[in-house]
Scaffold this motif. Structure first.
Motif, short mmCIF file in Angstrom:
data_model
loop_
_atom_site.label_atom_id
_atom_site.label_comp_id
_atom_site.label_asym_id
_atom_site.label_seq_id
_atom_site.Cartn_x
_atom_site.Cartn_y
_atom_site.Cartn_z
N VAL A 183 72.91 -21.59 -23.03
CA VAL A 183 73.81 -21.11 -24.08
C VAL A 183 73.00 -20.70 -25.32
O VAL A 183 73.26 -19.65 -25.91
CB VAL A 183 74.87 -22.18 -24.42
CG1 VAL A 183 75.65 -21.81 -25.68
CG2 VAL A 183 75.80 -22.40 -23.25
N ALA A 184 72.02 -21.53 -25.70
CA ALA A 184 71.21 -21.21 -26.88
C ALA A 184 70.39 -19.94 -26.65
O ALA A 184 70.27 -19.10 -27.56
CB ALA A 184 70.29 -22.39 -27.21
N ALA A 185 69.82 -19.79 -25.46
CA ALA A 185 69.04 -18.59 -25.15
C ALA A 185 69.94 -17.35 -25.14
O ALA A 185 69.55 -16.29 -25.66
CB ALA A 185 68.33 -18.75 -23.81
N PHE A 186 71.12 -17.48 -24.58
CA PHE A 186 72.06 -16.35 -24.56
C PHE A 186 72.47 -15.96 -25.98
O PHE A 186 72.48 -14.78 -26.33
CB PHE A 186 73.28 -16.69 -23.71
CG PHE A 186 74.30 -15.59 -23.68
CD1 PHE A 186 74.12 -14.48 -22.87
CD2 PHE A 186 75.43 -15.65 -24.48
CE1 PHE A 186 75.04 -13.45 -22.86
CE2 PHE A 186 76.36 -14.63 -24.47
CZ PHE A 186 76.16 -13.52 -23.66
N ASP A 187 72.80 -16.96 -26.78
CA ASP A 187 73.21 -16.71 -28.16
C ASP A 187 72.10 -15.98 -28.93
O ASP A 187 72.35 -14.96 -29.59
CB ASP A 187 73.57 -18.02 -28.85
CG ASP A 187 73.96 -17.84 -30.30
OD1 ASP A 187 74.75 -16.92 -30.61
OD2 ASP A 187 73.47 -18.61 -31.15
#
Length: 109
Positions: A55-59
């Motif tokens: 999620v953090a990488a996608f964001d």
């Protein structure tokens, strides 16, 4: 974008450390000494933390407007021991590079 980068950097380090513990300590204990307790506790924790990492990488990738290939490579970095540390340094450089280009040069007197 600074907060997204900070979130990514923190979770990348956490996922990297947990994965190393799992591979370096947990797997030898499980297969060499028939003691699966570390794998049974750290394995699910790594899985949960990896989901947060994704999620953090996608964001971050959406905020930085990365191409799909770069985003996928960064996401995969959390699955190979030690690679998340390398990816974290590269990602920090990628995010900082455009900011450095936009920063005006100081005027020398």
């Amino acid at each position: 974008m600074g907060a997204a980068l900070t979130r990514y950097r923190v979770i990348a380090w956490i996922v990297g450390v947990v994965l190393i513990l799992l591979v370096v300590i947990g797997m030898p204990l499980k297969y060499a000494f028939d003691n699966p307790v570390v794998v049974e506790t750290i394995g699910p924790a790594h899985g949960f933390l990896y989901m947060i990492y994704l999620v953090a990488a996608f964001d971050l990738s959406r905020r930085a407007d990365w191409p799909l290939k770069r985003m996928l490579l960064v996401m995969l970095a959390g699955t190979v021991p030690f690679v998340s540390f390398y990816a974290e340094r590269r990602v920090s450089a990628w995010v900082a590079a455009p900011q450095e280009e936009r920063t005006p040069e100081p005027i020398a007197h």
